[in-house]
Every structure is written in C-alpha cells, then in structure tokens.
Design a protein around this motif. Structure first.
Motif, PDB file in Angstrom:
ATOM      1  N   GLY A  41       0.778  -1.136   0.007  1.00 55.72           N
ATOM      2  CA  GLY A  41      -0.112  -0.037   0.246  1.00 55.72           C
ATOM      3  C   GLY A  41       1.409   1.108   0.033  1.00 55.72           C
ATOM      4  O   GLY A  41       0.175   2.873  -0.187  1.00 55.72           O
ATOM      5  N   LEU A  42       2.087   1.098  -0.504  1.00 55.22           N
ATOM      6  CA  LEU A  42       2.942   2.600  -0.442  1.00 55.22           C
ATOM      7  C   LEU A  42       3.054   2.853  -2.065  1.00 55.22           C
ATOM      8  O   LEU A  42       3.518   1.822  -2.458  1.00 55.22           O
ATOM      9  CB  LEU A  42       4.173   1.862   0.094  1.00 55.22           C
ATOM     10  CG  LEU A  42       4.289   1.713   1.464  1.00 55.22           C
ATOM     11  CD1 LEU A  42       5.204   1.207   2.364  1.00 55.22           C
ATOM     12  CD2 LEU A  42       4.240   3.002   3.064  1.00 55.22           C
ATOM     13  N   GLY A  43       3.209   3.624  -2.081  1.00 53.93           N
ATOM     14  CA  GLY A  43       3.607   4.602  -3.886  1.00 53.93           C
ATOM     15  C   GLY A  43       4.904   4.927  -3.026  1.00 53.93           C
ATOM     16  O   GLY A  43       5.637   4.787  -2.453  1.00 53.93           O
ATOM     17  N   THR A  44       5.588   4.857  -4.791  1.00 52.50           N
ATOM     18  CA  THR A  44       7.220   4.984  -4.887  1.00 52.50           C
ATOM     19  C   THR A  44       7.549   5.526  -6.179  1.00 52.50           C
ATOM     20  O   THR A  44       6.791   6.079  -6.841  1.00 52.50           O
ATOM     21  CB  THR A  44       7.373   3.163  -5.375  1.00 52.50           C
ATOM     22  OG1 THR A  44       6.471   2.419  -6.430  1.00 52.50           O
ATOM     23  CG2 THR A  44       7.069   2.405  -4.164  1.00 52.50           C
ATOM     24  N   LEU A  45       8.155   6.188  -5.700  1.00 53.76           N
ATOM     25  CA  LEU A  45       9.675   7.327  -6.682  1.00 53.76           C
ATOM     26  C   LEU A  45      10.245   6.622  -6.820  1.00 53.76           C
ATOM     27  O   LEU A  45      11.566   6.076  -6.449  1.00 53.76           O
ATOM     28  CB  LEU A  45       9.340   7.946  -6.654  1.00 53.76           C
ATOM     29  CG  LEU A  45       9.874   9.518  -7.185  1.00 53.76           C
ATOM     30  CD1 LEU A  45       8.970   9.344  -8.378  1.00 53.76           C
ATOM     31  CD2 LEU A  45       9.646  10.545  -6.397  1.00 53.76           C
ATOM     32  N   LEU A  46      10.636   6.173  -8.351  1.00 51.71           N
ATOM     33  CA  LEU A  46      12.065   5.358  -8.808  1.00 51.71           C
ATOM     34  C   LEU A  46      12.818   6.138  -9.344  1.00 51.71           C
ATOM     35  O   LEU A  46      12.080   6.979 -10.595  1.00 51.71           O
ATOM     36  CB  LEU A  46      11.741   4.583  -9.520  1.00 51.71           C
ATOM     37  CG  LEU A  46      11.624   3.223  -8.107  1.00 51.71           C
ATOM     38  CD1 LEU A  46      10.744   2.669  -8.320  1.00 51.71           C
ATOM     39  CD2 LEU A  46      12.676   1.868  -8.398  1.00 51.71           C
ATOM     40  N   VAL A  47      13.970   7.728  -8.707  1.00 48.80           N
ATOM     41  CA  VAL A  47      14.336   8.924  -9.962  1.00 48.80           C
ATOM     42  C   VAL A  47      15.316   8.313 -10.322  1.00 48.80           C
ATOM     43  O   VAL A  47      16.350   7.592  -8.870  1.00 48.80           O
ATOM     44  CB  VAL A  47      13.766  10.231  -9.325  1.00 48.80           C
ATOM     45  CG1 VAL A  47      14.798   9.968  -8.025  1.00 48.80           C
ATOM     46  CG2 VAL A  47      13.828  11.392 -10.091  1.00 48.80           C
ATOM     47  N   ASP A  48      15.788   8.802 -10.960  1.00 47.58           N
ATOM     48  CA  ASP A  48      17.302   9.131 -11.574  1.00 47.58           C
ATOM     49  C   ASP A  48      18.225  10.010 -11.327  1.00 47.58           C
ATOM     50  O   ASP A  48      17.965  11.431 -11.916  1.00 47.58           O
ATOM     51  CB  ASP A  48      17.444   9.380 -13.091  1.00 47.58           C
ATOM     52  CG  ASP A  48      17.279   7.066 -13.501  1.00 47.58           C
ATOM     53  OD1 ASP A  48      17.619   6.255 -12.945  1.00 47.58           O
ATOM     54  OD2 ASP A  48      17.086   7.351 -14.453  1.00 47.58           O
ATOM     55  N   LEU A  49      19.235  10.029 -10.281  1.00 47.16           N
ATOM     56  CA  LEU A  49      19.738  11.478 -10.057  1.00 47.16           C
ATOM     57  C   LEU A  49      20.369  12.249 -10.428  1.00 47.16           C
ATOM     58  O   LEU A  49      21.303  13.017 -10.202  1.00 47.16           O
ATOM     59  CB  LEU A  49      20.222  10.841  -8.140  1.00 47.16           C
ATOM     60  CG  LEU A  49      19.236  10.650  -7.262  1.00 47.16           C
ATOM     61  CD1 LEU A  49      19.831  10.423  -5.868  1.00 47.16           C
ATOM     62  CD2 LEU A  49      18.233  11.938  -7.158  1.00 47.16           C
ATOM     63  N   LEU A  50      21.475  11.427 -11.420  1.00 48.09           N
ATOM     64  CA  LEU A  50      21.897  12.144 -12.622  1.00 48.09           C
ATOM     65  C   LEU A  50      21.546  12.271 -13.846  1.00 48.09           C
ATOM     66  O   LEU A  50      20.426  11.251 -14.492  1.00 48.09           O
ATOM     67  CB  LEU A  50      23.368  10.946 -13.231  1.00 48.09           C
ATOM     68  CG  LEU A  50      23.808  10.496 -12.318  1.00 48.09           C
ATOM     69  CD1 LEU A  50      25.499   9.831 -11.761  1.00 48.09           C
ATOM     70  CD2 LEU A  50      24.616  12.366 -11.318  1.00 48.09           C
ATOM     71  N   THR A  51      21.598  12.886 -14.296  1.00 49.62           N
ATOM     72  CA  THR A  51      20.723  13.142 -15.902  1.00 49.62           C
ATOM     73  C   THR A  51      21.727  11.922 -17.257  1.00 49.62           C
ATOM     74  O   THR A  51      22.913  11.690 -16.534  1.00 49.62           O
ATOM     75  CB  THR A  51      21.309  15.001 -16.875  1.00 49.62           C
ATOM     76  OG1 THR A  51      23.262  14.977 -17.066  1.00 49.62           O
ATOM     77  CG2 THR A  51      20.516  15.827 -16.008  1.00 49.62           C
ATOM     78  N   GLN A  52      21.225  11.859 -18.418  1.00 51.24           N
ATOM     79  CA  GLN A  52      21.361  10.372 -18.789  1.00 51.24           C
ATOM     80  C   GLN A  52      23.337  11.422 -19.681  1.00 51.24           C
ATOM     81  O   GLN A  52      24.209  10.661 -19.692  1.00 51.24           O
ATOM     82  CB  GLN A  52      21.067  10.545 -20.150  1.00 51.24           C
ATOM     83  CG  GLN A  52      19.822   9.971 -20.182  1.00 51.24           C
ATOM     84  CD  GLN A  52      18.800   9.898 -21.466  1.00 51.24           C
ATOM     85  OE1 GLN A  52      19.405  10.501 -22.685  1.00 51.24           O
ATOM     86  NE2 GLN A  52      18.052   9.317 -21.348  1.00 51.24           N
ATOM     87  N   ALA A  53      23.329  12.626 -20.033  1.00 52.49           N
ATOM     88  CA  ALA A  53      24.732  12.969 -20.261  1.00 52.49           C
ATOM     89  C   ALA A  53      25.566  12.347 -18.735  1.00 52.49           C
ATOM     90  O   ALA A  53      27.140  12.841 -18.895  1.00 52.49           O
ATOM     91  CB  ALA A  53      24.877  14.711 -20.459  1.00 52.49           C
ATOM     92  N   GLU A  54      25.362  13.666 -17.453  1.00 53.67           N
ATOM     93  CA  GLU A  54      26.438  13.325 -16.741  1.00 53.67           C
ATOM     94  C   GLU A  54      25.989  11.462 -15.830  1.00 53.67           C
ATOM     95  O   GLU A  54      27.333  10.817 -15.721  1.00 53.67           O
ATOM     96  CB  GLU A  54      25.076  13.589 -15.442  1.00 53.67           C
ATOM     97  CG  GLU A  54      25.635  15.166 -15.218  1.00 53.67           C
ATOM     98  CD  GLU A  54      23.889  15.548 -14.123  1.00 53.67           C
ATOM     99  OE1 GLU A  54      24.688  17.185 -13.624  1.00 53.67           O
ATOM    100  OE2 GLU A  54      23.355  14.472 -13.370  1.00 53.67           O
ATOM    101  N   GLU A  55      24.984  10.016 -16.672  1.00 51.22           N
ATOM    102  CA  GLU A  55      26.072   9.334 -16.418  1.00 51.22           C
ATOM    103  C   GLU A  55      26.792   8.750 -17.479  1.00 51.22           C
ATOM    104  O   GLU A  55      27.791   7.846 -17.076  1.00 51.22           O
ATOM    105  CB  GLU A  55      24.095   8.159 -16.817  1.00 51.22           C
ATOM    106  CG  GLU A  55      23.161   8.830 -15.708  1.00 51.22           C
ATOM    107  CD  GLU A  55      21.984   7.734 -15.848  1.00 51.22           C
ATOM    108  OE1 GLU A  55      21.770   7.213 -17.327  1.00 51.22           O
ATOM    109  OE2 GLU A  55      21.426   7.593 -15.239  1.00 51.22           O
ATOM    110  N   ARG A  56      26.647   9.151 -18.423  1.00 49.75           N
ATOM    111  CA  ARG A  56      28.045   8.531 -19.824  1.00 49.75           C
ATOM    112  C   ARG A  56      29.227   9.090 -18.737  1.00 49.75           C
ATOM    113  O   ARG A  56      30.214   8.414 -18.556  1.00 49.75           O
ATOM    114  CB  ARG A  56      27.479   9.464 -21.006  1.00 49.75           C
ATOM    115  CG  ARG A  56      26.018   9.180 -21.764  1.00 49.75           C
ATOM    116  CD  ARG A  56      26.403   9.856 -23.028  1.00 49.75           C
ATOM    117  NE  ARG A  56      25.796  10.598 -23.491  1.00 49.75           N
ATOM    118  CZ  ARG A  56      25.232  11.124 -23.372  1.00 49.75           C
ATOM    119  NH1 ARG A  56      23.470  10.597 -23.446  1.00 49.75           N
ATOM    120  NH2 ARG A  56      24.405  12.180 -22.898  1.00 49.75           N
ATOM    121  N   VAL A  57      29.116  10.645 -18.298  1.00 47.60           N
ATOM    122  CA  VAL A  57      30.657  10.773 -17.789  1.00 47.60           C
ATOM    123  C   VAL A  57      31.155  10.415 -16.988  1.00 47.60           C
ATOM    124  O   VAL A  57      32.433   9.477 -16.607  1.00 47.60           O
ATOM    125  CB  VAL A  57      30.207  11.854 -16.892  1.00 47.60           C
ATOM    126  CG1 VAL A  57      31.696  12.823 -16.633  1.00 47.60           C
ATOM    127  CG2 VAL A  57      30.441  12.903 -18.720  1.00 47.60           C
TER     128      VAL A  57
END
Length: 222
Positions: A58-74
């Motif tokens: 009964g809990l909602g969830t938010l899965l969020v990327d804390l880095l942008t795609q460009a930052e992830e590539r770096v």
C-alpha cells in the motif's frame, strides 16, 4: 488489489531536470522515494523488486535518476559523480520538495530508500527535510559518506546489510553510532553486497516494507 497508477515524471532539481517513475496505489498511505547506488539507475532490477513489495503493502514509490543521461555517460568513465554526495543529496532533497508540491502526493508521509552511495544521499535529504521524511532505509549502503548530516537526521533509520558484506557492515555500524535518531541494523545472513543469494533480496525487501509500513503514524523524532 487495485492496479497502481503509474507515470513518468520530470523533476526540476535546480541544476538539472530529473526523470522518475511514480507509482501510486489508489489507497496509498505513504510514499517511498528511491536513491540509487553506484552506477545504477531507476531501472535497477533490485530496487524495482523492492519497490514492488512496497506497493503490495500500500505504499507509493518514486524511482528517480539523480544523474542526467549526459552525467551518467561521464560517470560511466570517471565514476566520480556517483560519489558526489553533496550533489546527490541536493537532488534527493529536490525530489522530497517536488513530492510535497504535487496534489496527489502532498498529503502522503515520505520515506527514503537508498542503496550503496544512494543511502548517503537519502540521509542527507532526511537531514535537510526532517519535517517531511518519516523513515529511511539503507540497503547495502554507504551511510558513512553522509558525514556530518548523520547527526541531523531525525527519522528512524534501518540499515539492511549482508552478513557476508563485512566491510560495508562495519561502515554501517560506525555510521549508526553517529546518529541521534532511532535506528536498527538488520543483517541478512550469508548475503553479499548485491543480495544476489537466493532469498536475500526478498528478506531485505520485507525488512524495508516492515520499516516503512507504519510511518503514517510516526511522528518525526525530536
């Protein structure tokens, strides 16, 4: 059981737009936002498995990327941003603020779930928003990287650590000693850092569910 409403959301973190997956059961009594670990993303199968257990409770969830795609590539090349806890902590705090501003989530008590370096980001956000964050869970986390923020956390903290993850277990024990908030260390016997052993992730998810489930009745620690 009612099928949760799901949508992709975009969160203005000030210095970057963040993308997340928000899932809300119709009768949600709380919401857990996930901070992912080193080199991971909102598509992490481990965190998505834990999120499913929380939604069933009964809990909602938010899965969020804390880095942008460009930052992830770096970061894939340098592995530097995944350890930039001030950056990740600010962005996790931005997700807490975003949830407080949305009509369908503003009323819900918020918990934070962090894995690996994401645990430090979750604890920083909990310290920054003690009036909003009701509970924190660290799974195989590096809470020691939260530094001085540990003493400012007011929400109850659960540390879930593999029994065979000896170095991380020691770091968790040392970080727990710096807390002023209530805490518990839950050791999953025989589990290593990624909880890949049969039944290990299920045990971790159940422990997180039980920690978050009563948070709607929890008053932040004072």
């Amino acid at each position: 059981m009612t099928t949760p409403s799901e949508r992709t959301v975009r969160i203005d973190a000030g210095d970057a737009p963040l993308v997340g997956d928000l899932s809300l059961p119709a009768d949600a009594h709380g919401l857990v936002s996930f901070a992912h670990g080193s080199g991971s993303s909102r598509h992490s199968p481990r965190n998505r498995a834990v999120a499913g257990v929380l939604r069933d409770a009964g809990l909602g969830t938010l899965l969020v990327d804390l880095l942008t795609q460009a930052e992830e590539r770096v970061d894939m090349v340098t592995a530097a941003l995944r350890f930039d806890i001030p950056l990740l902590g600010r962005r996790m705090t931005a997700t807490v603020d975003w949830l407080a501003a949305q009509p369908d989530t503003a009323r819900l008590p918020v918990g934070l779930f962090g894995a690996s370096t994401g645990a430090a980001a979750a604890l920083v956000a909990a310290a920054e928003r003690p009036e909003r964050v009701r509970a924190v869970v660290s799974r195989g986390g590096r809470p020691d990287l939260a530094g001085d923020a540990l003493a400012a956390v007011r929400a109850p903290v659960l540390f879930v650590v593999g029994g065979a993850d000896h170095h991380v277990l020691r770091l968790n024990e040392e970080a727990a000693e710096r807390l002023r908030a209530p805490y518990r260390i839950h050791v999953v016997p025989g589990a290593t850092h990624l909880f890949e052993e049969p039944g290990a992730l299920e045990q971790a998810a159940a422990a997180a569910r039980d920690w978050f489930r009563p948070m709607s009745a929890i008053v932040p620690w004072e």
